[in-house]
Design a protein around this motif. Structure first.
Motif, PDB file in Angstrom:
ATOM      1  N   VAL A 215      64.601   8.825  -4.455  1.00 22.23           N
ATOM      2  CA  VAL A 215      64.037  10.002  -5.103  1.00 22.23           C
ATOM      3  C   VAL A 215      65.108  10.818  -5.816  1.00 22.23           C
TER       4      VAL A 215
ATOM      5  N   SER B  66      63.038   5.379   0.286  1.00 20.78           N
ATOM      6  CA  SER B  66      62.469   6.238  -0.756  1.00 20.78           C
ATOM      7  C   SER B  66      63.127   7.614  -0.769  1.00 20.78           C
ATOM      8  N   THR B  67      63.622   8.076   0.385  1.00 26.09           N
ATOM      9  CA  THR B  67      64.279   9.385   0.435  1.00 26.09           C
ATOM     10  C   THR B  67      65.603   9.383  -0.329  1.00 26.09           C
TER      11      THR B  67
ATOM     12  N   ILE C 267      57.153   6.693  -4.461  1.00 18.81           N
ATOM     13  CA  ILE C 267      58.125   5.593  -4.427  1.00 18.81           C
ATOM     14  C   ILE C 267      57.820   4.658  -3.262  1.00 18.81           C
ATOM     15  N   ALA C 268      57.502   5.217  -2.090  1.00 16.83           N
ATOM     16  CA  ALA C 268      57.164   4.381  -0.933  1.00 16.83           C
ATOM     17  C   ALA C 268      55.924   3.543  -1.219  1.00 16.83           C
TER      18      ALA C 268
ATOM     19  N   LEU D  65      56.947   0.669  -3.551  1.00 14.70           N
ATOM     20  CA  LEU D  65      57.664  -0.377  -2.823  1.00 14.70           C
ATOM     21  C   LEU D  65      56.708  -1.194  -1.956  1.00 14.70           C
TER      22      LEU D  65
ATOM     23  N   SER E 249      57.137  12.726  -4.739  1.00 12.31           N
ATOM     24  CA  SER E 249      57.918  11.628  -5.314  1.00 12.31           C
ATOM     25  C   SER E 249      58.270  10.591  -4.253  1.00 12.31           C
ATOM     26  N   ILE E 250      58.627  11.045  -3.059  1.00 14.85           N
ATOM     27  CA  ILE E 250      58.929  10.109  -1.973  1.00 14.85           C
ATOM     28  C   ILE E 250      57.699   9.268  -1.646  1.00 14.85           C
TER      29      ILE E 250
ATOM     30  N   ALA F  47      59.023   1.661   4.267  1.00 10.96           N
ATOM     31  CA  ALA F  47      59.513   1.947   2.916  1.00 10.96           C
ATOM     32  C   ALA F  47      59.891   3.409   2.733  1.00 10.96           C
TER      33      ALA F  47
END
Length: 733
Positions: A404, A400-401, A426-427, A430, A422-423, A396
């Motif tokens: 972001v 995510s990169t 988000i990962a 997910l 943040s990455i 994931a």
């Protein structure tokens, strides 16, 4: 850029009837078509107005202030620049020439040539010209092409003189920019204070060296990121602004281009770009400054200045000029908002450039640690849920990169910390979605979620002008200046892998339902759709990606169809990819030069025999990646785990891969197709090992997670059935 919008609208409609994304794409297509029509109408009106204004040719003044960034421009320190900004279209200037940093000499030479150029060796200020009547001659100008192989030097000045335009240069750099092939400019003054009549030149170039001079020592640009204190730099910016203010009111109605030509140290930055003149402030509306060379509404490159000067003076651009005339676009932002956005763009680019190495090193360490840990735990069938969660989380990270960039991380006080946090968040989100939804019970559920999310994000990014790849850790940035739009090599690897995995996951259900023909058609159709987006000029514009995508799709489709794949067939598929991409490139080549992408220009290089240096440079870049400490560990660890897990399933991975292929037979087709695309992509792209490493980084953890899920459902295998860890038969599974 209206053609680009039309293509995007057409592609969006096609995407809307695709099997895996029918609902969301169909909902978005009408809006895209309407937006495209509106944008096309606005652009057509803007260009028509600019053509009327420039039909007779304008007087153009290029003011070069080497080293100027938007962070230098403030109402207090630079009132003349700030006032001019309020009357101008504004954008960022990517000054990348040939070296990683661009000195004033290289920047002015690039303006002269209309193509990225570099003098080599000591790189500082431009040479002082020799007076010749009212004009001047750049000394030993022919040395540039005779010794330094800068064959295009003098292109701008020669074209202007051939069209009967008078050139006026103020300062050594300006003389270098406007010199014809004999090194001559018609009118010359060492500084603005010595110019008595600014209207005598049809094209005027002015060098204001006050900001860059403190950074140049011994004819060489500073080799440190920032050699001045904040107060010293502000003082230099104030001196440059005062010099601009001394002659700006005397320029009359001329079109004025202000460019922060060149870097000021060892670290590249985005620089200031302004245009005041026809098309820069239509109906009083604030406007941004962009170009089709970057496919960005707020970013231009140095060769665009050359093309703009020629276009605005009514002179045809010679074929060697790779830049295109700048374009403006209305924006509802205030001056403060526009300048702040351009400052933030440089912060984002700098952060990505500074942290990319750390990111890929961290990713490589995580991958290697994961494979070693998974090897040890799977041998004992211990900690399977944790290994599965870690595998999904690793897979994931790439998507995510990009996601972001939907957040304002670059505006935060600590952008790098915010970016990485943040990455990670988000990962993690997910991963939770993939493992907690109703699809978690299926062998291919989490794999499909992560692969579908990756494919959807990248395809959506392509359809909207790639805002997520710009300033992304796995994308590109205008600060570096290697690519400004389209699908980068790493995003290609992720897109190809994700599309092939998600299509084979869908095909697996169809094959089980006895609909093999439909499954093959699904793989071929969605694979071809993604491949065309990848290679289409102005959308993906990816040359090597098409060559690598075609064999990956073909191998996957053949295996789904139950056919054998031979070396001969694989070679034919690779050749077919090459033929297809050259056909696409040739169609691009048939368009006007100003509308061509690098695909069409490559066809032109093949036609005139100048393509070998391009291929040689890309081959050298590809080979250098084979020694990358950030990329090769991922390739070696993933391949070692994959091979060992297949050859010694019981000893290496508790049979998770064989049982995954047994439970979901089509999964093997997707994995092999992704590996073929990754391997071919490594060989035909200058990013080399980066392509294969990212394909493996996404595919292997996802396939492993599917195998663990299949193993969790399986019953223990009786000892008589085989050695410990031998995958169960369909009956016992």
């Amino acid at each position: 850029m209206s053609g680009t919008w039309v293509r995007r609208a057409v592609v969006a409609v096609v995407f809307g009837v695709s099997v895996l994304a029918a609902a969301p794409a169909a909902a978005a297509a009408p809006g895209l078509a309407s937006g495209a029509a509106t944008a096309a109408g606005e652009r057509a009106a803007e260009r028509a107005a600019e053509r009327v204004a420039t039909a007779a040719g304008e007087r153009v003044v290029l003011v070069g202030i080497p080293g100027l960034m938007w962070s230098d421009v403030t109402p207090a320190d630079t009132p003349n620049l700030w006032r001019l900004a309020g009357e101008s279209a504004l954008g960022s200037l990517s000054v990348r020439a040939v070296r990683k940093d661009t000195c004033p000499y290289d920047a002015w030479l690039t303006v002269s040539a209309g193509v990225r150029s570099a003098v080599g060796g000591a790189c500082g200020m431009a040479p002082t010209p020799t007076a010749d009547g009212e004009g001047a001659v750049v000394p030993e100008f022919s040395w540039l092409w005779e010794v330094r192989e800068q064959d295009a030097a003098g292109t701008l000045g020669q074209a202007l003189h051939a069209a009967g335009r008078t050139t006026m240069a103020v300062g050594p750099g300006a003389a270098l920019a406007l010199a014809d092939r004999e090194g001559r400019v018609d009118l010359y003054a060492p500084s603005p204070a010595e110019v008595t009549q600014w209207s005598r030149g049809d094209v005027v170039a002015v060098e204001i060296p006050d900001l860059i001079a403190p950074y140049v020592s011994g004819d060489r640009l500073s080799e440190v990121p920032e050699s001045l204190s904040g107060d010293s730099r502000r003082a230099a910016a104030r001196a440059a602004d005062a010099k601009l203010g001394s002659f700006l009111p005397q320029l009359g109605p001329a079109t004025v281009l202000v460019a922060g030509l060149s870097d000021h140290g060892s670290v590249p930055h985005l620089r200031t770009a302004m245009l005041r003149g026809p098309g820069s402030s239509g109906s009083g509306a604030a406007r941004t400054l962009g170009a089709r060379s970057t496919h960005r509404d707020d970013m231009v490159i140095v060769p665009d200045l050359t093309a703009t000067i020629l276009a605005r003076t009514g002179v045809a651009a010679p074929p060697v000029v790779v830049g295109v005339p700048v374009e403006t676009r209305a924006t509802g932002r205030t001056l403060d908002e526009r300048v702040e956005a351009l400052r933030t763009a440089d912060v984002a680019g700098q952060t990505i450039r500074d942290t990319t190495g750390v990111f890929f090193t961290t990713l490589a360490v995580l991958q290697v640690v994961f494979y070693v840990t998974a090897f040890l735990l799977l041998r004992r069938r211990d900690g399977l849920p944790a290994v599965r969660a870690a595998a999904v989380a690793l897979a994931a990270i790439p998507v995510s990169t990009y996601l972001v960039n939907l957040t304002p991380w670059a505006r935060m006080a600590q952008p790098a910390v915010t970016l990485f946090a943040s990455i990670a968040a988000i990962a993690a989100a997910l991963t939770v979605v993939a493992l907690a939804g109703p699809w978690r019970r299926g062998v291919l559920g989490p794999l499909t979620v992560i692969a579908a999310a990756t494919a959807a994000v990248l395809l959506g990014d392509l359809l909207t002008g790639t805002p997520l790849q710009l300033n992304s850790l796995m994308g590109y940035t205008g600060v570096v200046g290697a690519r400004y739009y389209g699908l980068g090599n790493i995003p290609f690897a992720l897109l190809a892998t994700a599309v092939l995995l998600v299509t084979t996951a869908a095909a697996d259900r169809l094959v089980r339902a006895g609909r093999k023909t439909l499954a093959v058609a699904l793989v071929a159709a969605l694979g071809a759709f993604a491949m065309l987006l990848d290679g289409w000029p102005g959308v993906g514009s990816d040359f090597g990606g098409v060559i690598a995508f075609v064999p990956g799709i073909a191998v996957t489709a053949l295996i789904v169809a139950g056919k054998r794949v031979s070396i001969v067939k694989l070679g034919a598929f690779c050749a077919g990819g090459g033929v297809l991409v050259m056909a696409i490139a040739y169609l691009d080549y048939l368009r006007p030069p100003a509308s061509q992408t690098h695909l069409g220009r490559f066809v032109g290089q093949v036609a005139d025999g100048t393509f070998l240096p391009v291929i040689s440079r890309k081959l050298g870049a590809m080979l250098s990646t084979l020694l990358s400490p950030n990329l090769m560990p991922v390739v070696l660890a993933a391949f070692a785990f994959l091979v060992f897990a297949l050859l010694r399933p019981g000893a290496a991975s508790a049979g998770v891969l064989p049982i995954a292929f047994e439970r979901a037979p089509m999964l093997k087709a997707g994995l092999l197709g992704a590996l073929v695309s990754g391997l071919v992509g490594m060989l035909v792209n200058d990013s080399g090992a980066a392509v294969l490493s990212m394909a493996l980084a996404l595919a292997v953890p996802l396939v492993l997670s599917a195998g663990i899920r299949a193993l969790q459902h399986a019953e223990p295998v009786p000892a008589a059935a085989g050695s410990p860890g031998t995958p169960p038969s369909p009956a016992t599974a």
